[in-house]
Design an enzyme around this catalytic site. Sequence first.
Site, PDB file in Angstrom:
ATOM      1  N   ASP A  37       0.837  -1.194   0.000  1.00  0.00           N
ATOM      2  CA  ASP A  37       0.000   0.000   0.000  1.00  0.00           C
ATOM      3  C   ASP A  37       0.873   1.246   0.000  1.00  0.00           C
ATOM      4  O   ASP A  37       2.008   1.206  -0.491  1.00  0.00           O
ATOM      5  CB  ASP A  37      -0.933  -0.045   1.226  1.00  0.00           C
TER       6      ASP A  37
ATOM      7  N   ASP B  90      -2.295   3.115  17.273  1.00  0.00           N
ATOM      8  CA  ASP B  90      -2.349   1.654  17.181  1.00  0.00           C
ATOM      9  C   ASP B  90      -0.967   1.025  17.005  1.00  0.00           C
ATOM     10  O   ASP B  90      -0.719  -0.082  17.481  1.00  0.00           O
ATOM     11  CB  ASP B  90      -3.257   1.237  16.017  1.00  0.00           C
TER      12      ASP B  90
ATOM     13  N   HIS C 263      -3.637   6.215   3.638  1.00  0.00           N
ATOM     14  CA  HIS C 263      -4.429   5.082   3.139  1.00  0.00           C
ATOM     15  C   HIS C 263      -3.878   3.754   3.641  1.00  0.00           C
ATOM     16  O   HIS C 263      -4.613   2.920   4.192  1.00  0.00           O
ATOM     17  CB  HIS C 263      -4.434   5.128   1.599  1.00  0.00           C
TER      18      HIS C 263
ATOM     19  N   ASN D 297      -5.441  -2.313  22.171  1.00  0.00           N
ATOM     20  CA  ASN D 297      -4.532  -1.623  23.084  1.00  0.00           C
ATOM     21  C   ASN D 297      -5.181  -0.395  23.717  1.00  0.00           C
ATOM     22  O   ASN D 297      -4.513   0.456  24.283  1.00  0.00           O
ATOM     23  CB  ASN D 297      -3.250  -1.232  22.343  1.00  0.00           C
TER      24      ASN D 297
ATOM     25  N   VAL E 129      -8.245   1.670  16.726  1.00  0.00           N
ATOM     26  CA  VAL E 129      -9.296   0.718  16.377  1.00  0.00           C
ATOM     27  C   VAL E 129      -8.786  -0.696  16.665  1.00  0.00           C
ATOM     28  O   VAL E 129      -7.696  -0.881  17.200  1.00  0.00           O
ATOM     29  CB  VAL E 129      -9.684   0.852  14.886  1.00  0.00           C
TER      30      VAL E 129
ATOM     31  N   ASN F 157     -12.969   0.595  -7.412  1.00  0.00           N
ATOM     32  CA  ASN F 157     -14.052   1.518  -7.054  1.00  0.00           C
ATOM     33  C   ASN F 157     -14.658   2.243  -8.243  1.00  0.00           C
ATOM     34  O   ASN F 157     -15.087   3.382  -8.132  1.00  0.00           O
ATOM     35  CB  ASN F 157     -13.515   2.575  -6.071  1.00  0.00           C
TER      36      ASN F 157
ATOM     37  N   TYR G  29      -7.304 -11.305 -12.201  1.00  0.00           N
ATOM     38  CA  TYR G  29      -6.493 -12.518 -12.351  1.00  0.00           C
ATOM     39  C   TYR G  29      -6.999 -13.683 -11.505  1.00  0.00           C
ATOM     40  O   TYR G  29      -6.639 -14.834 -11.737  1.00  0.00           O
ATOM     41  CB  TYR G  29      -5.047 -12.241 -11.944  1.00  0.00           C
TER      42      TYR G  29
ATOM     43  N   SER H 116     -11.062  -0.788  -0.889  1.00  0.00           N
ATOM     44  CA  SER H 116      -9.818  -0.827  -0.109  1.00  0.00           C
ATOM     45  C   SER H 116     -10.095  -1.185   1.346  1.00  0.00           C
ATOM     46  O   SER H 116      -9.295  -1.867   1.988  1.00  0.00           O
ATOM     47  CB  SER H 116      -9.128   0.542  -0.127  1.00  0.00           C
TER      48      SER H 116
END
Length: 747
Positions: free
Chosen positions: A72, A81, A107, A120, A124, A196, A208, A267
């Site tokens: 990414d 996080d 992203h 933690n 999230v 998208n 593929y 995504s």
Amino acid sequence: MVNFRNALVAWSCLLSLGVAQAQWAGLTPWSPPWLSPPLSDWQRANQLQQLGGARWLAQGVNGHGVIVAVLDTGLNRQVADFANWQRVLPGINAIDGSQNVQDESGHGTQVASLLAAPINGAGVVGVAPMATLLPIKVVAGDLASSAAVTAGLQAAQRAGARVVNMSLAATGPTATQALKELAATDRTLVVVAAGNQGQPEAAWPARYAGTAWAQGTMLVVGAVDVNRQLASFSNQAGSAAAHYLVAPGVNIQGAGTSGTLTLSGTSQATPAVSGAAALLLSKWPYLRASQVGAILLQTADDLGAPGVDPVYGHGLLNIDRALSPVGSFTYRTARGVTFTVPLSSGRVLSSQPRVASPQAFQGLITQVFDAHGRHFTRDEGQALAARTRLRLDTLLGQDGLLGELSLRPLGAGLLGWSYQAQTRPTQSPRGPWGPADPFSPQAKAPLAQFHAWQWRSPTQAGAPTGWQVAVGDGGTATMALGAGSLSGLDGIQHTAWAPQEWQSWLASPLIGLSPKHRLGAIGVPLAPGWQLRGAWLNPQADDSQARGRLQATELHHEGPGHRLNLNFSVLDEHGFLGGYSREPLGLNQQTRTVGVTLAGAWQLDTHWALGLQWTRADSPAPANHGLLLASTRLLADGHAVGLMRRDTWVPGDRLSLTHQAPLRASQGSLTYQVIDQVDPDTGVPHYAEHTVQLKPEARERLTELRYTRPDGPGRQWAVALAWRVHPDHDATASAELALGLSYNIRF
Ligand SMILES: [Ca+2]
Ligand SMILES: [Ca+2]
């Protein structure tokens, strides 16, 4: 004569101490035990919770040990996080070969958090919160070159990633050769966003997934909203439908530089599927990539048009189902024996009665394999661990009896007919077997009906040692052979006053193992006071319980104030002395038990009577079957004694004390071959032996004090106190005490 005993007019109460607890069988809504009060990030574990994965965390299914590569825009280690999180590998910049994966767009960080953000208390929670994250930067600005993606895939393969998350889409073929090489290993699952563009076909390289060389190692992920509708932006399954599924992808909250970042897109749906794959691989590391893909597709919830369709593909990811067994269970033994049982057969309870304690089977645990070859732990002993309880209706009368109708139209005992309605088929006579099991499937059986015809030779009217013929259909409650009578129509009271209440426990206990049947019986006079009896009990075809076909021959003698009975029974049953037909345990085979019962009742004087019963049963060892590796012959014995006094306070009253020791194994063992563990890398099972000693440590004893008192014609008071020690021969079980009072009217 119509006789509504017990059920309609009885008032009663029950005190019960230390009753067995019901088995916990269902699933309850689960909240993590460490979240009290709930951590803020747990409330933002939307995908995990929506997709049914939350409860698996408590069982340690969290992605531990699985490397997930995220190709990414990089990873921002400063977000709450990942700031102090150890399970992030040094990043790889596939564009310039450096380790700099700083995420300018956010992203990649957001996507990575949806996959693997830890619990933690900040940010999230990802779907696989304990997975090891490998951030690979392949996108600079908004663009990813095919070369960078190729380098990223190769880096992921070198690092041992089992899952590659690609929340990216291109307009043309991308990184084809690297994907082919990865697919050939069948070790790494590649999860790709559908794209998208709102198109009927997925973008590249997602498309593929449907090619032959992908071999099922690639999944395509579309996005749905909270209403399970495909998001307008999401590309549809199209020609990749066989490898396409959807996950929530609208307004998904993930980690951001200032707390959280909410984004929509395929995504955001993709890491949910990647996380689910990580969960599967953490639980079953030996699964191939194509197997993981197949499981996630097969267990998705169908959406849109029925079946796999060009919009939703296989449907919505369902993590709970993906982690649950699929198809059937296969048992394996080192001898090469395999057999398969439906998943649904796993929770049947053992039937009662039985000669060994349920405790004996405790710890009989093995691993079984589902249709995808995944191992699951099965506690075979647990399925047999149902407990019985002392019941008030057994104490006060016939178990489950609602009403009884009987006719003797010819008088003098020539011909009789009896009909009974019961709440369920009575599985065993009261007495040596103890009460029926309230948790057994039988307890939920519909109303059972029982009827019987009997003929007795006129010349011997009033003397049961003449000719007798009886046929019946239904339960065993009043069909007890033995010192009681040939059938329930003909009580013991005709020639001796030994109590009818004793009839059941003076019978052969083996009859109780043929719980629902048709019966034919004949009594032939041999000499004055002597009768030879033969009886055949055939199980009814619709009875799913352990079925016993019983043949009994007995020699019966009655004299002034006494009666004696010697009974030989041969019981052929699908089971093992009443144990339920459990195929994995080899208890489903035809087993023949030979039993002998000696019973007698004596009138001691004008007030006192004594009753005795003793039984011994001998069963050959079940043949090797299922997990059963070896077994020995089973011997069991039981006995009972009773003392009664009549006319103590008022004429016709009865005071009795009985003490019963139900049939119990005195010898016998079963040796099982079980799989105690499965190699996590290879899936190869390790076998161990587990021996079940059938002789319990304790012996159940039931002591009962009862007083019945007539209250005018057809009316009677009864009070009973019962004390049951070591129920089900379980040395650890608490004793049970029951007190009952009833008032019966016969009209
Ligand atoms: Ca967190
Ligand atoms: Ca569908």
